[in-house]
Design an enzyme around this catalytic site. Structure first.
Site, PDB file in Angstrom:
ATOM      1  N   ASN A 108       0.828  -1.206   0.000  1.00  0.00           N
ATOM      2  CA  ASN A 108       0.000   0.000   0.000  1.00  0.00           C
ATOM      3  C   ASN A 108       0.862   1.256   0.000  1.00  0.00           C
ATOM      4  O   ASN A 108       1.970   1.263   0.547  1.00  0.00           O
ATOM      5  CB  ASN A 108      -0.930  -0.006   1.211  1.00  0.00           C
ATOM      6  CG  ASN A 108      -1.858  -1.207   1.194  1.00  0.00           C
ATOM      7  OD1 ASN A 108      -2.200  -1.723   0.128  1.00  0.00           O
ATOM      8  ND2 ASN A 108      -2.253  -1.672   2.362  1.00  0.00           N
ATOM      9  N   ASP A 150      -0.352   4.279   1.122  1.00  0.00           N
ATOM     10  CA  ASP A 150      -0.860   5.235   2.101  1.00  0.00           C
ATOM     11  C   ASP A 150       0.023   5.229   3.345  1.00  0.00           C
ATOM     12  O   ASP A 150       1.046   4.535   3.398  1.00  0.00           O
ATOM     13  CB  ASP A 150      -2.314   4.903   2.460  1.00  0.00           C
ATOM     14  CG  ASP A 150      -2.465   3.459   2.933  1.00  0.00           C
ATOM     15  OD1 ASP A 150      -1.874   3.104   3.976  1.00  0.00           O
ATOM     16  OD2 ASP A 150      -3.173   2.675   2.265  1.00  0.00           O
ATOM     17  N   HIS A 178       5.812  -0.583  -2.916  1.00  0.00           N
ATOM     18  CA  HIS A 178       5.279   0.216  -4.012  1.00  0.00           C
ATOM     19  C   HIS A 178       5.389   1.716  -3.765  1.00  0.00           C
ATOM     20  O   HIS A 178       4.719   2.509  -4.417  1.00  0.00           O
ATOM     21  CB  HIS A 178       3.823  -0.178  -4.278  1.00  0.00           C
ATOM     22  CG  HIS A 178       3.671  -1.567  -4.805  1.00  0.00           C
ATOM     23  ND1 HIS A 178       2.514  -2.309  -4.664  1.00  0.00           N
ATOM     24  CD2 HIS A 178       4.540  -2.366  -5.471  1.00  0.00           C
ATOM     25  CE1 HIS A 178       2.684  -3.498  -5.220  1.00  0.00           C
ATOM     26  NE2 HIS A 178       3.908  -3.553  -5.710  1.00  0.00           N
ATOM     27  N   CYS A 223      11.112  20.766  -9.384  1.00  0.00           N
ATOM     28  CA  CYS A 223      12.208  20.319  -8.518  1.00  0.00           C
ATOM     29  C   CYS A 223      13.081  21.510  -8.134  1.00  0.00           C
ATOM     30  O   CYS A 223      13.462  22.318  -8.988  1.00  0.00           O
ATOM     31  CB  CYS A 223      13.028  19.265  -9.245  1.00  0.00           C
ATOM     32  SG  CYS A 223      14.547  18.776  -8.388  1.00  0.00           S
ATOM     33  N   CYS A 226      16.716  20.765 -10.123  1.00  0.00           N
ATOM     34  CA  CYS A 226      16.924  20.838 -11.569  1.00  0.00           C
ATOM     35  C   CYS A 226      15.759  21.462 -12.319  1.00  0.00           C
ATOM     36  O   CYS A 226      15.862  21.700 -13.525  1.00  0.00           O
ATOM     37  CB  CYS A 226      17.212  19.444 -12.130  1.00  0.00           C
ATOM     38  SG  CYS A 226      15.780  18.331 -12.109  1.00  0.00           S
ATOM     39  N   PRO A 228     -11.150 -11.989   2.802  1.00  0.00           N
ATOM     40  CA  PRO A 228     -12.559 -12.388   2.729  1.00  0.00           C
ATOM     41  C   PRO A 228     -12.854 -13.423   1.654  1.00  0.00           C
ATOM     42  O   PRO A 228     -13.856 -14.135   1.732  1.00  0.00           O
ATOM     43  CB  PRO A 228     -13.293 -11.070   2.417  1.00  0.00           C
ATOM     44  CG  PRO A 228     -12.340  -9.989   2.766  1.00  0.00           C
ATOM     45  CD  PRO A 228     -10.974 -10.564   2.529  1.00  0.00           C
TER      46      PRO A 228
END
Length: 285
Positions: free
Chosen positions: A104, A106, A121, A183, A186, A250
């Site tokens: 996840n 989050d 990730h 950025c 750069c 589930p």
């Protein structure tokens, strides 16, 4: 939740010393964070998330992709950790060698009490330059005027401040395309700090996850479809090296066949029950 499967899973957890907890999108969905398979809402319902989450999409329309991820991040900030997140923190508090690995993006594990999950990730709260990879501040990382109460701050509620910084005090922008910041190093556009389709997983996170799975004495896999590779291989590594795998989901998944125990149900119900089965005196959140 009761039954012989829960009792066996509790026995395995109580006997473990180096468990791994491997979590997927289903766990965050219980806090109201949409998965990629969920229908989009509002402006975004006409877009396919899998078409926005690519390097090519960002090159073609940085404002569209940045705006979508900012909408996702704002949604995550409104979500709260659920009892499953707190149960994972209770496991780590009881067994300090526990490694939490998540797919996840989050910050619900951190706010739920797990300070440093391995992030396969990436994170919505770690933007970086699209060219030089320099870390960039979040748009909400602006301090409020002195003496301004901070909505959602630790003194105002029991939740810890999100790791990405304080909640923004300016009105939230409307959903839609949003020009990404430049950025500071750069000048290239800043991108979300997540792994897009077609990109490799961060090598340090993947190496840490494989090492933990190879050395664990129990792996709990929670809320993952086991369809996204190479992350889906993490439970398989543990099983091949002899560690029992307990699945909380589930519905059936491709991991069912390798699991010592399959516990059917939502993480927010099953994980607190599992903690209590392992340690009847535990506060499972």
């Amino acid at each position: 939740m009761t039954g012989p499967e829960l009792a066996e899973a509790g026995r395995l957890l109580a006997a473990a010393r180096r468990p791994v907890v491997f979590t997927g999108a289903g766990m965050s969905a219980e806090s109201g964070v949409p998965t990629f398979r969920d229908a989009q809402t509002g402006l975004w319902q006409r877009y396919d998330p899998q078409e926005l989450a690519t390097p090519a999409a960002f090159r073609a329309d940085p404002a569209l992709v940045w705006g979508w991820y900012e909408a996702r991040r704002r949604g995550v900030r409104r979500a709260l950790p659920n009892p499953g997140h707190r149960a994972v923190a209770a496991i780590q508090a009881r067994l300090p060698e526990t490694v939490v690995i998540t797919q996840n993006v989050d910050d619900l594990h951190e706010r739920g009490g797990v300070p440093a999950p391995v992030r396969l990730h990436g994170s919505l709260f770690a933007p970086r330059c699209s060219a030089c990879a320099r870390p960039a501040p979040l748009p909400s990382d602006l301090p409020p005027p002195a003496g301004t109460p901070v909505p959602g701050a630790p003194e105002a509620r029991d939740e810890a401040e999100p790791p990405g910084g304080p909640v923004s005090h300016a009105p939230e922008p409307q959903d839609g395309p949003l020009t990404p910041p430049a950025c500071a190093g750069c000048g290239a556009p800043v991108r979300p700090g997540v792994v897009w389709f077609g990109e490799a997983l961060p090598s340090a996170a993947l190496d840490a996850a494989v090492e933990a799975a190879a050395g664990c004495d129990l792996l709990l896999t929670v809320g993952t479809s086991a369809l996204v590779h190479p992350a889906a291989e993490i439970p398989v590594v543990a099983a091949r090296l002899g560690a029992p795998v307990v699945q909380v989901n589930p519905v059936p998944t491709p991991l069912d066949a390798i699991c010592a125990v399959n516990l059917r149900g939502p993480a927010g119900e099953v994980l607190p029950a599992l903690v209590r089965a392992a340690w009847p005196d535990a506060d499972a959140g």
